[in-house]
Enzyme design. Structure first.
Site, PDB file in Angstrom:
ATOM      1  N   GLY A 220       3.011 -14.051  -0.928  1.00 46.72           N
ATOM      2  CA  GLY A 220       4.205 -13.436  -0.361  1.00 46.72           C
ATOM      3  C   GLY A 220       3.917 -12.018   0.083  1.00 46.72           C
ATOM      4  N   VAL A 221       4.694 -11.546   1.056  1.00 49.00           N
ATOM      5  CA  VAL A 221       4.549 -10.180   1.532  1.00 49.00           C
ATOM      6  C   VAL A 221       5.945  -9.580   1.625  1.00 49.00           C
ATOM      7  CG1 VAL A 221       3.664  -8.717   3.371  1.00 49.00           C
ATOM      8  CG2 VAL A 221       2.573 -10.911   2.915  1.00 49.00           C
ATOM      9  N   GLY A 222       6.090  -8.390   1.114  1.00 42.75           N
ATOM     10  CA  GLY A 222       7.407  -7.744   1.178  1.00 42.75           C
ATOM     11  C   GLY A 222       7.259  -6.282   1.525  1.00 42.75           C
ATOM     12  N   GLY A 223       8.344  -5.587   1.560  1.00 43.55           N
ATOM     13  CA  GLY A 223       8.330  -4.174   1.882  1.00 43.55           C
ATOM     14  C   GLY A 223       7.457  -3.388   0.922  1.00 43.55           C
TER      15      GLY A 223
ATOM     16  N   LYS B 185       1.952  -6.774  -1.095  1.00 39.37           N
ATOM     17  CA  LYS B 185       1.667  -8.204  -1.129  1.00 39.37           C
ATOM     18  C   LYS B 185       1.797  -8.763  -2.536  1.00 39.37           C
ATOM     19  CE  LYS B 185      -1.325  -8.323   2.889  1.00 39.37           C
ATOM     20  NZ  LYS B 185      -2.687  -8.148   3.380  1.00 39.37           N
ATOM     21  N   VAL B 186       2.132 -10.030  -2.593  1.00 39.05           N
ATOM     22  CA  VAL B 186       2.205 -10.706  -3.878  1.00 39.05           C
ATOM     23  C   VAL B 186       1.109 -11.765  -3.933  1.00 39.05           C
ATOM     24  CG1 VAL B 186       3.658 -11.992  -5.481  1.00 39.05           C
ATOM     25  CG2 VAL B 186       4.710 -10.374  -3.897  1.00 39.05           C
TER      26      VAL B 186
ATOM     27  N   LYS C  10       2.107  -8.436  -8.017  1.00 39.58           N
ATOM     28  CA  LYS C  10       2.681  -7.724  -6.872  1.00 39.58           C
ATOM     29  C   LYS C  10       1.961  -6.391  -6.771  1.00 39.58           C
ATOM     30  CE  LYS C  10       7.429  -6.388  -5.818  1.00 39.58           C
ATOM     31  NZ  LYS C  10       8.806  -6.769  -6.127  1.00 39.58           N
TER      32      LYS C  10
ATOM     33  N   ASP D 162      20.700  -6.608  -4.468  1.00 43.94           N
ATOM     34  CA  ASP D 162      19.999  -7.290  -3.389  1.00 43.94           C
ATOM     35  C   ASP D 162      19.951  -8.783  -3.680  1.00 43.94           C
ATOM     36  OD1 ASP D 162      18.802  -7.407  -0.951  1.00 43.94           O
ATOM     37  OD2 ASP D 162      16.840  -6.705  -1.621  1.00 43.94           O
TER      38      ASP D 162
END
Ligand SMILES: *[C@@H]1O[C@H](CO)[C@@H](O)[C@H](O)[C@H]1NC(C)=O
Ligand SMILES: *[C@@H]1O[C@H](CO)[C@@H](O)[C@H](O)[C@H]1NC(C)=O
Ligand SMILES: *[C@@H]1O[C@H](CO)[C@@H](O)[C@H](O)[C@H]1NC(C)=O
Ligand SMILES: *[C@@H]1O[C@H](CO)[C@@H](O)[C@H](O)[C@H]1NC(C)=O
Ligand SMILES: *[C@@H]1O[C@H](CO)[C@@H](O)[C@H](O)[C@H]1NC(C)=O
Ligand SMILES: *[C@@H]1O[C@H](CO)[C@@H](O)[C@H](O)[C@H]1NC(C)=O
EC number: 2.7.11.-
Length: 844
Positions: A535-538, A541-542, A556, A658
């Site tokens: 996964g990739v987020g703000g 990367k995870v 993370k 969120d």
């Protein structure tokens, strides 16, 4: 001549007194009381403890059946630096609770019971009990809310009178991240006559009735004019303190003491159970009573909590007069007249006779955080010398509207204070806020697209509470043994200081989970191989990784250039370390070496909920199977439980901020867990909201939060409502490619629902499988969540109830399909009450 007369009259009265006393001595024996229920527990002790007063306290190990706790944590010492000689042995051991724990007692005789709680923070290698914060409740009454022994350097003793029948449970609930502890518990039957049902009101009003239905806490119990009375002397094992610290005009008072044997108890009045002889055998009187005409009151000031009515019992016994009717005086409570012209002789018809009188002081009369009890001479008295006395004083707190004896939170953990709802003033402010909100609208949109840096005071508002404690070992599968974990954790923290960056000393003190060395995580992820990215987020990367020879974890890794970086990293560690729940993703540990910000979580193999609804990659050779309606309901229920826990549970008062389908993760059994606490906030419950820059995700954001920029837990409820529609319709919450009225899912769904056309957009893959009742209940829940104003939205507990209900209806309808006759007995759903109920599940 006058002197002679007085001499004569006092001799006569003495003679009559003796006459009166003699027969009384013959018939009057000390009342005895053998309590039907008598549980004396020395918590965490390995053996029975005998007190100098003769009482035997059993170890809670000898009869563990009434103790429910997740793990056995106990501590004991050989001695403690305090000098309370009677109950001292009780404080040498304690039991510690890392999670919610319960002592339950079988009650053989319904009625009032003493609950006596003994606390002394003993040392323990893992837990600092001085810092612990916890609540203690019964099924009906909050005894202690956010209690901490920190402010008292000595033992803490709490005493209550609580009605109980059949079963009395004491729930110990640690505050988020903290533990609870207890050294000893007493649960003992009380004679019915001890507390009446009614008492005189102060300020003057019709008698206060219905005391029997109140829970009481003993605030003060004073033996006026005398010393301590130990539980050994008192027939109900009560402790009476000296009045010295409370006497606010000691110069004006003088101690009077007589032989306790001379005290009599009248028939049909006070008994030795009401108060023992020594209470009545000592008194304070006016110091210069026999000289000039005194013109002052004897006064005692006791500090109390405001917001509660108080039960006040005054004990009198005329041990100062030489003859009857010499002593007449006034009694004031908080400067209000309680009794005017009290003539003890008229009440008891004899000297040296016990008398008591009860009052309930209205909370509105307590303006100074204290109760002032005064006795003073009646002016212009015809006979006798001006004097006034008081022998004993008991002050007991009545539970408030929240059924609490400590604060404004009910047993369910919910705030029950007067400002719970929205006042008209707040509404007016909301109106102004709306106008301002419109002005700020475009700015907000910009904010939404790219979150801004957090306000400077974020750190302060969110600062670690000093009571934060290590993760609960019991939940931590990655820690093999408890004793091992301590030394391991400590050695890790001890050895890594040199390399780590700024937070390390900060975190190490807090013991926030496991500390990972950077190399350990490099190995786990094959040096952060791109192939391991899940996964990739703000934030960054995870990765998926393997630790401890096979345990899969999600790692993370913070992007150091990320603007959100450090603060969210810290927030997430703070939040998750405090939170432990089946429906919240657990943080296993972190790494902050070499300027890295890495968080290690439990791995959720089925990924985000969104992927299961519509988000899977196109042309995936192994498409994700469609979730059935029942699975979707179970996932919604799980996430609702997680949020409910955040808002009101042990973790009370956290707003996620969120809530969305990418932050609801599924494990290998499709169990839902809420994740991503980077934006979460502790909500100060007193205010009920947090003012903050608007953050959240487009499409899920509470419009009211937009306008007012005030965050409440109802903002999460709104976002959850959007999630519910997303689950039902399986489409993105914002889809700019659609015609304008369809772009925003929440708006579109609500519109269609109003027109009765909702079926149109229900996920076509499952639309035929949803039972009518289940759909109705589900949509009803979603609709309520999306109410325009936060106050109109339900709490997560209610949402949860509706979803559980929707699941029941779905399961019931499935049963109908399978076999008609099975359903009749199983579809008995309960509607009573607004609170969430555990519904009977249809048999499989
Ligand atoms: C009653 O008990 C008190 C205190 O325990 C004692 O001082 C007194 O002598 C007793 N009186 C009688 C009549 O037994
Ligand atoms: C426990 O906390 C108290 C209060 O914060 C502190 O004074 C004390 O030193 C701590 N004890 C230990 C053993 O850390
Ligand atoms: C009254 O007696 C108590 C207990 O013996 C003592 O502490 C207090 O000082 C005395 N008060 C006066 C005014 O003598
Ligand atoms: C005693 O206290 C009451 C109430 O505070 C007050 O009204 C009264 O004047 C006082 N009496 C004297 C003699 O000071
Ligand atoms: C206490 O006083 C308030 C305000 O004077 C009144 O509304 C209330 O009914 C009183 N409570 C009782 C129990 O009398
Ligand atoms: C409030 O309490 C203080 C002592 O705590 C006392 O001096 C003062 O007179 C009190 N005020 C009122 C109005 O009772």
């Amino acid at each position: 001549m006058g002197g002679d007369f007085r001499h004569f009259s006092s001799q006569v009265s003495l003679f009559f007194l003796l006459l009166l006393f003699v027969p009384f001595f013959a018939v009057q024996s000390n009342s005895s009381f053998s309590p039907a229920d008598n549980y004396l527990i020395d918590c965490g002790s390995s053996r029975e403890t005998k007190l100098p007063d003769g009482r035997n306290f059993k170890s809670d190990q000898q009869s563990v059946s009434f103790l429910q706790t997740e793990e056995e944590i106990k501590t004991s010492v050989d001695s403690i630096p305090i000098s309370d000689s009677n109950s001292l042995p009780l404080y040498l051991s304690a039991r510690i609770f890392a999670g919610k724990s319960t002592y339950s007692f079988y009650i053989s005789r319904p009625g009032r019971h003493w609950i006596r709680l003994h606390f002394y923070p003993l040392p323990h290698p893992l837990y600092n009990l001085t810092d612990s914060v916890f609540s203690v409740t019964t099924d009906t009454t909050v005894l202690l809310h956010d209690f901490s022994a920190r402010d008292s350097s000595s033992i803490v003793f709490k005493e209550y009178l609580i009605y109980a029948s059949e079963k009395l449970s004491l729930y110990f609930k640690p505050h988020k991240g903290s533990v609870a502890f207890i050294n000893a518990v007493e649960i003992v039957s009380v004679p019915d006559e001890l507390i009446p049902d009614s008492a005189a009101s102060v300020p003057q009003a019709p008698d206060f009735k219905g005391l029997s239905s109140f829970s009481l806490q003993i605030s003060h119990r004073l033996n006026i004019g005398g010393g301590l009375i130990s539980p050994k002397i008192d027939h109900l094992s009560r402790f009476w303190a000296s009045d010295k610290p409370y006497n606010s005009f000691p110069e004006g008072s003088r101690n009077v003491t007589v032989d306790p044997k001379t005290i009599t108890y009248p028939e049909g009045g006070a008994t030795t159970l009401i108060a023992p002889h020594p209470v009545y055998a000592t008194a304070a009187e006016m110091a210069d009573a026999q000289t000039s005409e005194p013109n002052f009151n004897l006064s005692w000031r006791m500090s109390v909590d405001s917001g509660h009515d108080y039960f006040i019992r005054l004990h009198f016994c005329d041990i100062v007069s030489k003859s009857l009717n010499e002593l007449v005086f006034n009694v004031f409570i908080n400067k209000l007249s309680a009794i005017s012209g009290l003539d003890l002789s008229a009440k008891t018809t004899a000297l040296g006779t016990a008398y008591y009188t009860d009052f309930v002081l209205n909370a509105s009369a307590i303006t100074n955080g204290s109760i002032l009890v005064q006795v003073g001479p009646t002016p212009n008295l015809q006979s006798g010398k001006p004097n006034a006395i008081l022998n004993g004083l008991e002050i007991m707190k009545l539970h408030n509207a929240a059924e609490s004896l400590d604060g404004l939170f009910g047993v369910d953990g919910k705030y029950k204070g007067p400002s719970g709802g929205m006042s008209s003033k707040k509404l007016a402010i909301a109106g102004i806020g709306f106008v301002m909100g419109l002005t700020a609208f475009f700015g907000v949109v910009v904010l939404l697209v790219r979150w801004q840096r957090r306000p400077k005071d974020w750190q302060k508002q969110n600062s670690f509470s000093s009571w934060l404690l290590p993760l609960h070992a019991s939940h931590s599968s990655y820690i093999s043994s408890k004793s091992g974990s301590t030394s391991r954790r400590m050695s890790i923290f001890g050895s890594r200081k040199s390399k780590s960056n700024g937070f390390s000393s900060f975190f190490s003190n807090q013991g926030l989970g496991r500390y990972f060395a950077f190399t350990e995580l490099q190995i786990a992820t094959q040096n952060f191989d791109e192939k391991s990215v899940i996964g990739v987020g703000g934030f960054g990367k995870v990765y998926i990784g393997e630790i401890d020879g096979g345990t899969q974890v999600a790692i993370k890794r913070g992007n150091q250039s990320s603007e959100q970086g450090i603060n969210e990293f810290q927030t997430e560690i703070q939040m998750l370390s405090k939170l432990r729940h089946r429906h919240l993703v657990s943080l296993i540990g972190f790494c902050d070496e070499n300027q890295e910000m890495i968080l290690v979580y439990e791995y959720m193999s089925n990924g985000p909920l969104r992927d299961h609804l519509y988000g899977s990659k196109e042309n995936d050779p192994n498409p994700i199977p469609t979730l059935s309606w029942k699975q979707r309901l179970e996932i919604c229920i799980g996430s609702a439980r997680g949020l409910h826990y955040l808002h009101t549970g042990a973790a009370q008062g956290i707003i996620h901020r969120d809530v969305k389908t990418t932050n609801i993760l599924l494990d290998e059994n499709l169990l839902a867990k809420v994740s991503d606490f980077g934006l979460s906030k502790d909500a100060p419950m007193e205010q009920g909201h947090v003012s903050t820059a608007v953050k959240g995700s487009f499409g899920y954001l509470d419009p009211e939060y937009f306008r007012r920029q005030q965050l409440t837990d109802k903002s999460d409820v709104y976002s959850f409502g959007v999630v519910l529609f997303e689950v039902l319709c399986a489409r993105p919450v914002i889809n700019p490619q659609l015609p304008r009225e369809q772009v925003n899912l929440a708006e579109y769904a609500m519109n269609l629902h109003r027109k009765g056309n909702l079926e149109k957009i229900i996920d076509p893959k499952i639309v035929g499988t949803i039972s009518k009742g289940s759909l109705r209940k589900f949509v009803e829940a979603a609709e309520k969540c999306l109410a325009e104003y936060g106050v109109d939205r339900p709490g997560m507990g209610d949402v949860l109830w509706n979803l559980e209900y929707a699941l029941q209806l779905q399961e019931a309808s499935a049963q109908v399909d399978l076999s008609e006759d099975k359903t009749t007995m199983n579809i008995q759903l309960e509607f009573s009450g607004e609170e969430m109920q555990i519904l009977p599940r249809p048999l499989p």
